[in-house]
Structure formats: structure tokens, C-alpha cells
Design a protein around this motif. Structure first.
Motif, PDB file in Angstrom:
ATOM      1  N   ILE A 159      -9.986 -21.103   2.956  1.00  0.00           N
ATOM      2  CA  ILE A 159      -9.628 -21.933   4.114  1.00  0.00           C
ATOM      3  C   ILE A 159     -10.239 -23.339   3.988  1.00  0.00           C
ATOM      4  N   ASN A 160     -10.994 -23.563   2.918  1.00  0.00           N
ATOM      5  CA  ASN A 160     -11.745 -24.804   2.776  1.00  0.00           C
ATOM      6  C   ASN A 160     -11.064 -25.869   1.914  1.00  0.00           C
ATOM      7  N   ARG A 161      -9.768 -25.701   1.643  1.00  0.00           N
ATOM      8  CA  ARG A 161      -9.018 -26.690   0.876  1.00  0.00           C
ATOM      9  C   ARG A 161      -7.532 -26.558   1.213  1.00  0.00           C
ATOM     10  N   LEU A 162      -6.762 -27.543   0.811  1.00  0.00           N
ATOM     11  CA  LEU A 162      -5.313 -27.457   1.003  1.00  0.00           C
ATOM     12  C   LEU A 162      -4.722 -26.454   0.017  1.00  0.00           C
ATOM     13  N   PRO A 163      -3.655 -25.751   0.396  1.00  0.00           N
ATOM     14  CA  PRO A 163      -3.024 -24.823  -0.543  1.00  0.00           C
ATOM     15  C   PRO A 163      -2.245 -25.575  -1.620  1.00  0.00           C
ATOM     16  N   THR A 164      -2.190 -24.980  -2.784  1.00  0.00           N
ATOM     17  CA  THR A 164      -1.362 -25.494  -3.873  1.00  0.00           C
ATOM     18  C   THR A 164      -0.080 -24.659  -3.916  1.00  0.00           C
ATOM     19  N   GLU A 165       0.849 -25.055  -4.765  1.00  0.00           N
ATOM     20  CA  GLU A 165       2.109 -24.297  -4.836  1.00  0.00           C
ATOM     21  C   GLU A 165       1.925 -22.915  -5.450  1.00  0.00           C
ATOM     22  N   GLN A 166       0.804 -22.655  -6.068  1.00  0.00           N
ATOM     23  CA  GLN A 166       0.527 -21.312  -6.616  1.00  0.00           C
ATOM     24  C   GLN A 166      -0.163 -20.396  -5.612  1.00  0.00           C
ATOM     25  N   ASP A 167      -0.709 -20.941  -4.544  1.00  0.00           N
ATOM     26  CA  ASP A 167      -1.432 -20.124  -3.561  1.00  0.00           C
ATOM     27  C   ASP A 167      -0.477 -19.318  -2.694  1.00  0.00           C
ATOM     28  N   THR A 168      -0.816 -18.075  -2.473  1.00  0.00           N
ATOM     29  CA  THR A 168       0.000 -17.216  -1.621  1.00  0.00           C
ATOM     30  C   THR A 168      -0.708 -16.939  -0.308  1.00  0.00           C
ATOM     31  N   ALA A 169       0.084 -16.670   0.697  1.00  0.00           N
ATOM     32  CA  ALA A 169      -0.422 -16.201   1.985  1.00  0.00           C
ATOM     33  C   ALA A 169       0.322 -14.916   2.315  1.00  0.00           C
ATOM     34  N   ILE A 170      -0.382 -13.989   2.880  1.00  0.00           N
ATOM     35  CA  ILE A 170       0.250 -12.748   3.334  1.00  0.00           C
ATOM     36  C   ILE A 170       0.564 -12.919   4.814  1.00  0.00           C
ATOM     37  N   VAL A 171       1.803 -12.645   5.176  1.00  0.00           N
ATOM     38  CA  VAL A 171       2.228 -12.681   6.575  1.00  0.00           C
ATOM     39  C   VAL A 171       2.107 -11.261   7.105  1.00  0.00           C
ATOM     40  N   GLY A 172       1.474 -11.118   8.244  1.00  0.00           N
ATOM     41  CA  GLY A 172       1.288  -9.783   8.773  1.00  0.00           C
ATOM     42  C   GLY A 172       1.007  -9.783  10.260  1.00  0.00           C
ATOM     43  N   ALA A 173       0.663  -8.626  10.766  1.00  0.00           N
ATOM     44  CA  ALA A 173       0.364  -8.455  12.184  1.00  0.00           C
ATOM     45  C   ALA A 173      -0.982  -7.748  12.322  1.00  0.00           C
ATOM     46  N   ILE A 174      -1.730  -8.141  13.326  1.00  0.00           N
ATOM     47  CA  ILE A 174      -2.997  -7.488  13.639  1.00  0.00           C
ATOM     48  C   ILE A 174      -2.725  -6.511  14.780  1.00  0.00           C
ATOM     49  N   ASN A 230      -8.023  -3.345  15.276  1.00  0.00           N
ATOM     50  CA  ASN A 230      -7.661  -4.672  14.780  1.00  0.00           C
ATOM     51  C   ASN A 230      -7.255  -4.665  13.307  1.00  0.00           C
ATOM     52  N   ARG A 231      -6.531  -3.628  12.923  1.00  0.00           N
ATOM     53  CA  ARG A 231      -6.081  -3.455  11.544  1.00  0.00           C
ATOM     54  C   ARG A 231      -5.019  -4.505  11.205  1.00  0.00           C
ATOM     55  N   PHE A 232      -5.156  -5.159  10.055  1.00  0.00           N
ATOM     56  CA  PHE A 232      -4.164  -6.116   9.579  1.00  0.00           C
ATOM     57  C   PHE A 232      -3.077  -5.358   8.834  1.00  0.00           C
ATOM     58  N   ILE A 233      -1.825  -5.542   9.254  1.00  0.00           N
ATOM     59  CA  ILE A 233      -0.682  -4.865   8.639  1.00  0.00           C
ATOM     60  C   ILE A 233       0.108  -5.906   7.848  1.00  0.00           C
ATOM     61  N   PRO A 234       0.061  -5.874   6.513  1.00  0.00           N
ATOM     62  CA  PRO A 234       0.814  -6.845   5.727  1.00  0.00           C
ATOM     63  C   PRO A 234       2.315  -6.599   5.846  1.00  0.00           C
ATOM     64  N   LEU A 235       3.080  -7.673   6.046  1.00  0.00           N
ATOM     65  CA  LEU A 235       4.533  -7.572   6.186  1.00  0.00           C
ATOM     66  C   LEU A 235       5.277  -8.260   5.048  1.00  0.00           C
ATOM     67  N   GLY A 236       4.651  -9.240   4.415  1.00  0.00           N
ATOM     68  CA  GLY A 236       5.279  -9.964   3.316  1.00  0.00           C
ATOM     69  C   GLY A 236       4.318 -10.987   2.742  1.00  0.00           C
ATOM     70  N   GLU A 237       4.747 -11.614   1.653  1.00  0.00           N
ATOM     71  CA  GLU A 237       3.921 -12.612   0.972  1.00  0.00           C
ATOM     72  C   GLU A 237       4.759 -13.851   0.728  1.00  0.00           C
ATOM     73  N   THR A 238       4.134 -15.034   0.823  1.00  0.00           N
ATOM     74  CA  THR A 238       4.871 -16.274   0.638  1.00  0.00           C
ATOM     75  C   THR A 238       4.032 -17.322  -0.077  1.00  0.00           C
ATOM     76  N   THR A 239       4.709 -18.213  -0.796  1.00  0.00           N
ATOM     77  CA  THR A 239       4.067 -19.407  -1.351  1.00  0.00           C
ATOM     78  C   THR A 239       4.525 -20.643  -0.595  1.00  0.00           C
ATOM     79  N   ALA A 240       5.386 -20.468   0.403  1.00  0.00           N
ATOM     80  CA  ALA A 240       5.902 -21.582   1.215  1.00  0.00           C
ATOM     81  C   ALA A 240       5.180 -21.586   2.556  1.00  0.00           C
ATOM     82  N   TRP A 241       3.983 -22.160   2.593  1.00  0.00           N
ATOM     83  CA  TRP A 241       3.172 -22.137   3.815  1.00  0.00           C
ATOM     84  C   TRP A 241       2.170 -23.273   3.787  1.00  0.00           C
TER      85      TRP A 241
END
Length: 85
Positions: free
Chosen positions: A47-62, A68-79
Motif C-alpha cells: 500500500i506504500n507505492r503506486l501499482p505498476t501494470e504487473q501488480d495484481t489486486a484480488i477483488v473480494g468480499a469480507i 470477517n473472512r475475506f472471500i476472493p472473487l477475482g483478480e485484476t491488473t486493471a486497478w
């Protein structure tokens, strides 16, 4: 600014823990589902830098009713941190 003597009407509770970082990006969209059980979030390794085009984020629900379990729903590099995915 709130006075130091003013108490908060609503409790403030962390719903995620390290080492992963969780956020919801967009300012005019609610991250809550209709009944308030699930909170939409992104999960990243940093969280301490800007994302690059190679960085992924997982989209999910808590799941606020399942420890407070994190449920992964998908992964993206467009974020980004400001707008999410």
C-alpha cells in the motif's frame, strides 16, 4: 473537527488484518451489500507505492458474520487505490 470530549455515536472496528492490505476505492459507490453482511474490498500485498501494470489486486468480499473472512472473487491488473478495479 470533533471535540476531544465528543464521543462517537458509531463504533469503529477494523475488519481486516495484516499482512495483506484491504481497501474499497470509489467514493460514490457503497461497498456494502443490501443487508450489511458483506463488504466489497480489494486485497493487495502493498500500500506504500503506486501499482505498476504487473501488480495484481484480488477483488473480494469480507463476510462480517463469519469472523470477517475475506472471500476472493477475482483478480485484476486493471486497478488503482483511488478508484478500485
Amino acid at each position: 473537527m470533533l471535540s476531544k470530549n465528543r464521543s462517537c455515536q458509531y463504533p469503529i472496528t477494523a475488519v481486516t488484518k495484516s499482512p495483506k492490505h484491504h481497501f474499497f476505492g470509489f467514493y460514490d459507490v457503497s461497498p456494502w451489500n443490501e443487508n450489511g453482511r458483506y463488504l466489497l474490498a480489494h486485497q493487495t500485498d502493498f500500500i506504500n507505492r503506486l501499482p505498476t501494470e504487473q501488480d495484481t489486486a484480488i477483488v473480494g468480499a469480507i463476510d462480517l458474520q463469519s469472523d470477517n473472512r475475506f472471500i476472493p472473487l477475482g483478480e485484476t491488473t486493471a486497478w488503482n487505490f483511488q478508484q478500485g478495479a
